[in-house]
Motif scaffolding. Structure first.
Motif, short mmCIF file in Angstrom:
data_model
loop_
_atom_site.label_atom_id
_atom_site.label_comp_id
_atom_site.label_asym_id
_atom_site.label_seq_id
_atom_site.Cartn_x
_atom_site.Cartn_y
_atom_site.Cartn_z
N MET A 1 0.85 -1.19 0.00
CA MET A 1 0.00 0.00 0.00
C MET A 1 0.89 1.24 0.00
O MET A 1 1.89 1.28 0.71
CB MET A 1 -0.88 0.02 1.24
N ILE A 2 0.52 2.21 -0.83
CA ILE A 2 1.24 3.48 -0.83
C ILE A 2 0.27 4.63 -0.58
O ILE A 2 -0.93 4.51 -0.84
CB ILE A 2 2.03 3.71 -2.14
N HIS A 3 0.81 5.72 -0.08
CA HIS A 3 0.03 6.91 0.26
C HIS A 3 0.04 7.83 -0.96
O HIS A 3 1.10 8.18 -1.47
CB HIS A 3 0.69 7.59 1.45
N LEU A 4 -1.15 8.22 -1.44
CA LEU A 4 -1.28 9.14 -2.57
C LEU A 4 -2.07 10.37 -2.15
O LEU A 4 -2.90 10.30 -1.23
CB LEU A 4 -1.98 8.45 -3.74
N PHE A 5 -1.84 11.46 -2.86
CA PHE A 5 -2.45 12.75 -2.51
C PHE A 5 -3.10 13.38 -3.73
O PHE A 5 -2.61 13.25 -4.86
CB PHE A 5 -1.38 13.71 -1.98
N HIS A 6 -4.21 14.10 -3.49
CA HIS A 6 -4.91 14.82 -4.54
C HIS A 6 -5.10 16.26 -4.08
O HIS A 6 -5.74 16.51 -3.06
CB HIS A 6 -6.26 14.18 -4.84
N GLY A 7 -4.55 17.21 -4.84
CA GLY A 7 -4.69 18.62 -4.50
C GLY A 7 -5.86 19.24 -5.24
O GLY A 7 -6.01 19.07 -6.44
N SER A 8 -6.70 19.98 -4.50
CA SER A 8 -7.88 20.61 -5.08
C SER A 8 -8.26 21.83 -4.27
O SER A 8 -7.60 22.18 -3.30
CB SER A 8 -9.04 19.59 -5.13
N ASN A 9 -9.37 22.45 -4.66
CA ASN A 9 -9.91 23.58 -3.92
C ASN A 9 -11.01 23.15 -2.96
O ASN A 9 -11.57 23.97 -2.24
CB ASN A 9 -10.43 24.65 -4.88
N ILE A 10 -11.33 21.86 -2.96
CA ILE A 10 -12.34 21.30 -2.06
C ILE A 10 -11.86 19.93 -1.60
O ILE A 10 -11.10 19.26 -2.30
CB ILE A 10 -13.72 21.14 -2.76
N PRO A 11 -12.30 19.49 -0.43
CA PRO A 11 -11.94 18.13 -0.02
C PRO A 11 -12.68 17.11 -0.88
O PRO A 11 -13.83 17.33 -1.27
CB PRO A 11 -12.40 18.05 1.44
N ILE A 12 -12.02 16.02 -1.20
CA ILE A 12 -12.62 14.96 -2.01
C ILE A 12 -13.03 13.83 -1.06
O ILE A 12 -12.19 13.17 -0.48
CB ILE A 12 -11.64 14.42 -3.07
N ALA A 43 -3.13 22.06 -5.33
CA ALA A 43 -4.26 22.61 -4.58
C ALA A 43 -4.29 24.13 -4.68
O ALA A 43 -5.35 24.74 -4.88
CB ALA A 43 -4.19 22.16 -3.13
N LYS A 44 -3.14 24.76 -4.54
CA LYS A 44 -3.05 26.23 -4.65
C LYS A 44 -3.40 26.69 -6.06
O LYS A 44 -4.13 27.67 -6.24
CB LYS A 44 -1.66 26.71 -4.25
N LEU A 45 -2.89 25.98 -7.06
CA LEU A 45 -3.16 26.34 -8.45
C LEU A 45 -4.64 26.22 -8.78
O LEU A 45 -5.23 27.12 -9.39
CB LEU A 45 -2.33 25.46 -9.39
N VAL A 46 -5.27 25.12 -8.38
CA VAL A 46 -6.69 24.91 -8.66
C VAL A 46 -7.53 25.97 -7.95
O VAL A 46 -8.46 26.53 -8.54
CB VAL A 46 -7.13 23.48 -8.26
N THR A 47 -7.21 26.27 -6.71
CA THR A 47 -7.96 27.28 -5.97
C THR A 47 -7.84 28.64 -6.65
O THR A 47 -8.84 29.36 -6.80
CB THR A 47 -7.46 27.35 -4.51
N ARG A 49 -7.12 29.18 -9.87
CA ARG A 49 -7.78 29.10 -11.18
C ARG A 49 -9.30 29.12 -11.05
O ARG A 49 -9.99 29.78 -11.82
CB ARG A 49 -7.32 27.83 -11.90
N GLU A 50 -9.85 28.41 -10.07
CA GLU A 50 -11.30 28.31 -9.92
C GLU A 50 -11.90 29.51 -9.18
O GLU A 50 -13.10 29.70 -9.18
CB GLU A 50 -11.67 27.02 -9.19
N GLU A 51 -11.05 30.25 -8.48
CA GLU A 51 -11.45 31.45 -7.74
C GLU A 51 -12.47 31.17 -6.64
O GLU A 51 -13.32 32.00 -6.34
CB GLU A 51 -11.97 32.53 -8.69
N PHE A 52 -12.42 29.99 -6.04
CA PHE A 52 -13.23 29.69 -4.86
C PHE A 52 -12.63 28.49 -4.13
O PHE A 52 -11.83 27.75 -4.69
CB PHE A 52 -14.71 29.45 -5.21
N GLY A 53 -13.05 28.33 -2.89
CA GLY A 53 -12.58 27.22 -2.09
C GLY A 53 -11.28 27.54 -1.38
O GLY A 53 -10.81 28.68 -1.39
N GLU A 54 -10.72 26.54 -0.78
CA GLU A 54 -9.44 26.63 -0.05
C GLU A 54 -8.53 25.53 -0.54
O GLU A 54 -8.98 24.41 -0.79
CB GLU A 54 -9.67 26.47 1.45
#
Length: 160
Positions: A1-12, A43-47, A49-54
């Motif tokens: 098992m490996i740990h993976l990460f997803h960066g976004s402007n909202i929690p998935i 996560a910073k880039l998506v936030t 670009r989308e102009e909302f969220g954290e």
């Protein structure tokens, strides 16, 4: 098992392919990295670009045995190559809702901004594929995991 990460402007909490964008490196799907710093930058880039969220990084555990046991259709690009570049170009220029391939999971380098410049130079025929690969050799790759099917998602477990 490996740990993976997803960066976004909202929690998935639940992965929903209807929110995935077309025209990405490996097509329309869910992307993760084993590099936390890369996910934080995304996560910073998506936030921005989308102009909302954290900026938010969601964490998953991945049973990577499915990449070698023959259950899923898997494609690996272990480095920048002509095959990888052509695959990226095909996916980035494909604007349909359906993908150009049927892979469940794809693993390979991220075509970040620096790589994107080289790909554009290649697409505009300023450089040939040999020069593209030569220039990409000097860029330290960050790798990504693409999940393109519900079957592939069964091997991801959300970490609360």
């Amino acid at each position: 098992m490996i740990h993976l990460f997803h960066g976004s402007n909202i929690p998935i909490e639940v992965i929903d392919f209807s929110f995935c964008h077309k025209g990405k490196d490996f097509g329309r799907g869910f992307y993760l990295s084993d590099n936390l710093e890369q996910a934080e930058k995304m996560a910073k880039l998506v936030t921005y670009r989308e102009e909302f969220g954290e900026p938010t990084v969601s964490s998953f555990m991945f049973d990577e045995s499915c990449m070698t046991n023959g259950i899923l259709s898997v494609k690996r690009f272990d480095s920048y190559s002509a095959e990888w570049a052509n695959f990226i170009i095909q996916n980035r220029t494909h604007k349909q809702d359906t993908n150009i391939h049927s892979y469940d999971i794809i693993y390979g380098p991220i075509a970040n901004d620096t790589v994107g410049v080289q790909i554009r130079r290649f697409m505009q025929q300023y450089i040939d594929v040999e020069r593209l690969i030569e220039e990409l050799k000097y860029i330290h790759p960050t790798f990504q995991y693409y999940f393109g099917t519900e079957t592939a998602l069964q091997y991801l477990k959300k970490i609360k």
